[in-house]
Write a protein that holds these residues in place. Structure first.
Motif, PDB file in Angstrom:
ATOM      1  N   GLU A  81       9.948 -12.429  -6.696  1.00  0.00           N
ATOM      2  CA  GLU A  81       8.787 -12.112  -6.019  1.00  0.00           C
ATOM      3  C   GLU A  81       8.140 -13.613  -5.824  1.00  0.00           C
ATOM      4  O   GLU A  81       7.816 -13.965  -6.703  1.00  0.00           O
ATOM      5  CB  GLU A  81       7.929 -10.978  -6.442  1.00  0.00           C
ATOM      6  CG  GLU A  81       7.065 -10.815  -5.258  1.00  0.00           C
ATOM      7  CD  GLU A  81       6.269  -9.357  -5.662  1.00  0.00           C
ATOM      8  OE1 GLU A  81       5.141  -9.360  -5.162  1.00  0.00           O
ATOM      9  OE2 GLU A  81       6.576  -8.850  -6.533  1.00  0.00           O
ATOM     10  N   VAL A  82       8.120 -14.142  -4.549  1.00  0.00           N
ATOM     11  CA  VAL A  82       7.300 -15.456  -4.461  1.00  0.00           C
ATOM     12  C   VAL A  82       6.186 -15.420  -3.331  1.00  0.00           C
ATOM     13  O   VAL A  82       6.308 -14.769  -2.461  1.00  0.00           O
ATOM     14  CB  VAL A  82       8.331 -16.268  -3.856  1.00  0.00           C
ATOM     15  CG1 VAL A  82       7.977 -17.714  -3.552  1.00  0.00           C
ATOM     16  CG2 VAL A  82       9.723 -16.560  -4.903  1.00  0.00           C
ATOM     17  N   ASP A  83       5.062 -16.071  -3.799  1.00  0.00           N
ATOM     18  CA  ASP A  83       3.948 -16.454  -2.831  1.00  0.00           C
ATOM     19  C   ASP A  83       4.209 -17.596  -2.162  1.00  0.00           C
ATOM     20  O   ASP A  83       4.149 -18.744  -2.566  1.00  0.00           O
ATOM     21  CB  ASP A  83       2.892 -16.297  -3.583  1.00  0.00           C
ATOM     22  CG  ASP A  83       1.525 -16.523  -2.872  1.00  0.00           C
ATOM     23  OD1 ASP A  83       1.497 -16.056  -1.515  1.00  0.00           O
ATOM     24  OD2 ASP A  83       0.460 -16.953  -3.193  1.00  0.00           O
ATOM     25  N   HIS A  84       4.713 -17.574  -0.719  1.00  0.00           N
ATOM     26  CA  HIS A  84       4.981 -18.698   0.036  1.00  0.00           C
ATOM     27  C   HIS A  84       3.723 -19.654   0.327  1.00  0.00           C
ATOM     28  O   HIS A  84       2.534 -19.167   0.329  1.00  0.00           O
ATOM     29  CB  HIS A  84       5.482 -18.227   1.582  1.00  0.00           C
ATOM     30  CG  HIS A  84       5.638 -19.641   2.421  1.00  0.00           C
ATOM     31  ND1 HIS A  84       5.072 -19.609   3.642  1.00  0.00           N
ATOM     32  CD2 HIS A  84       6.427 -20.721   2.147  1.00  0.00           C
ATOM     33  CE1 HIS A  84       5.428 -20.482   4.289  1.00  0.00           C
ATOM     34  NE2 HIS A  84       6.092 -21.476   3.126  1.00  0.00           N
ATOM     35  N   ILE A  85       3.798 -20.875   0.103  1.00  0.00           N
ATOM     36  CA  ILE A  85       2.721 -21.839   0.052  1.00  0.00           C
ATOM     37  C   ILE A  85       3.227 -22.947   1.333  1.00  0.00           C
ATOM     38  O   ILE A  85       4.091 -23.593   1.385  1.00  0.00           O
ATOM     39  CB  ILE A  85       2.514 -22.672  -1.199  1.00  0.00           C
ATOM     40  CG1 ILE A  85       2.321 -21.793  -2.256  1.00  0.00           C
ATOM     41  CG2 ILE A  85       1.470 -23.913  -0.909  1.00  0.00           C
ATOM     42  CD1 ILE A  85       2.286 -22.461  -3.661  1.00  0.00           C
ATOM     43  N   PRO A  86       2.352 -22.891   2.355  1.00  0.00           N
ATOM     44  CA  PRO A  86       2.827 -23.430   3.540  1.00  0.00           C
ATOM     45  C   PRO A  86       2.199 -24.918   3.306  1.00  0.00           C
ATOM     46  O   PRO A  86       1.538 -25.386   2.447  1.00  0.00           O
ATOM     47  CB  PRO A  86       2.172 -22.837   4.719  1.00  0.00           C
ATOM     48  CG  PRO A  86       0.797 -22.393   4.096  1.00  0.00           C
ATOM     49  CD  PRO A  86       1.279 -21.616   2.633  1.00  0.00           C
TER      50      PRO A  86
END
Length: 244
Positions: A81-86
């Protein structure tokens, strides 16, 4: 003629003074317009977008195998599970946070069938808040199949997919992206096959003699043989398409 010349000089002088006094404003307006243009362009192609749902990622991102950056939230048995960092523009960081939604992405190791030891390895070596890069290969419902990269040392990144297969903590497995577009995705799959050959030669992990005996028993009792046949047929089909 002298008064006319003096008048012209005064006009030019006043114009210069006016331009100088408003030069700061003119520069700020120009800078603001340039920044606004960059923002509109970036948002139109979703470079500044924080993806909180797998379905929000544009198809062209996957077709081009783009790399996205994220932070690990947790490691489950079947995915990360990944929290996307733009991409963030320093001067707009505070504003970008207001645009961002909330949600995480489920990322899976493309082309790898993990052993139980491999799952344990992932849970022990990947920590919450750890940074990673995930290269998009395929989207299947609510999960992304990716090549996942973590920082090894200094400026070098290591591909987890290749590492796990090379250490015998998993085996190569066919993925929909390989079957749908073998010519485009073959270079990724080739790396896994080369890593698997190295693990077999070294007798690591699932390729140890005792592991092979256990694997044979599982094949006889659980019907994994059918899965291997399907994998071999997929590889043969891919190879024929590439050759043609």
């Amino acid at each position: 003629m002298a008064p006319s010349s003096d008048s012209a000089d005064n006009v030019i002088s006043r114009a210069s003074q006016l331009a100088d006094s408003h030069l700061y404003v003119v520069r700020n307006i120009s800078t603001g317009l340039a920044i606004a243009g960059v923002i509109l362009c970036a948002r139109s192609i979703k470079l500044l977008t924080k993806f909180t749902n797998v379905k929000d990622i544009p198809d062209k991102f996957i077709q081009k195998n783009l790399k996205l950056r994220g932070k690990i939230v947790c490691v489950t048995e079947h995915a990360i599970e990944v929290d996307h960092i733009p991409i963030t523009l320093p001067i707009l960081a505070s504003f970008q946070k207001r645009w961002h939604g909330h949600g995480t992405l489920l990322v899976r190791l493309a082309g790898v069938e993990l052993s139980q030891s491999g799952k344990v390895w992932l849970q022990n070596h990947l920590q919450p808040s750890q940074m990673l890069w995930f290269q998009l290969l395929n989207r299947e419902e609510s999960v992304l199949d990716c090549f996942i990269f973590v920082k090894k040392r200094w400026f070098f990144n290591e591909c987890l997919n290749v590492l796990l297969v090379r250490e015998g903590l998993g085996r190569t497995a066919s993925t929909p992206s390989i079957q749908q577009d073998p010519r485009h995705n073959w270079p990724f799959y080739k790396q896994l096959l080369q890593a698997e050959v190295r693990a077999q030669k070294a007798g690591k992990g699932v390729w140890k003699p005792d592991s092979q005996l256990n694997l044979t028993n599982k094949i006889l009792h659980n019907g994994i043989l059918q899965h291997m046949k399907h994998l071999i047929r997929s590889l043969v089909t891919c190879w024929k398409k590439i050759k043609s």
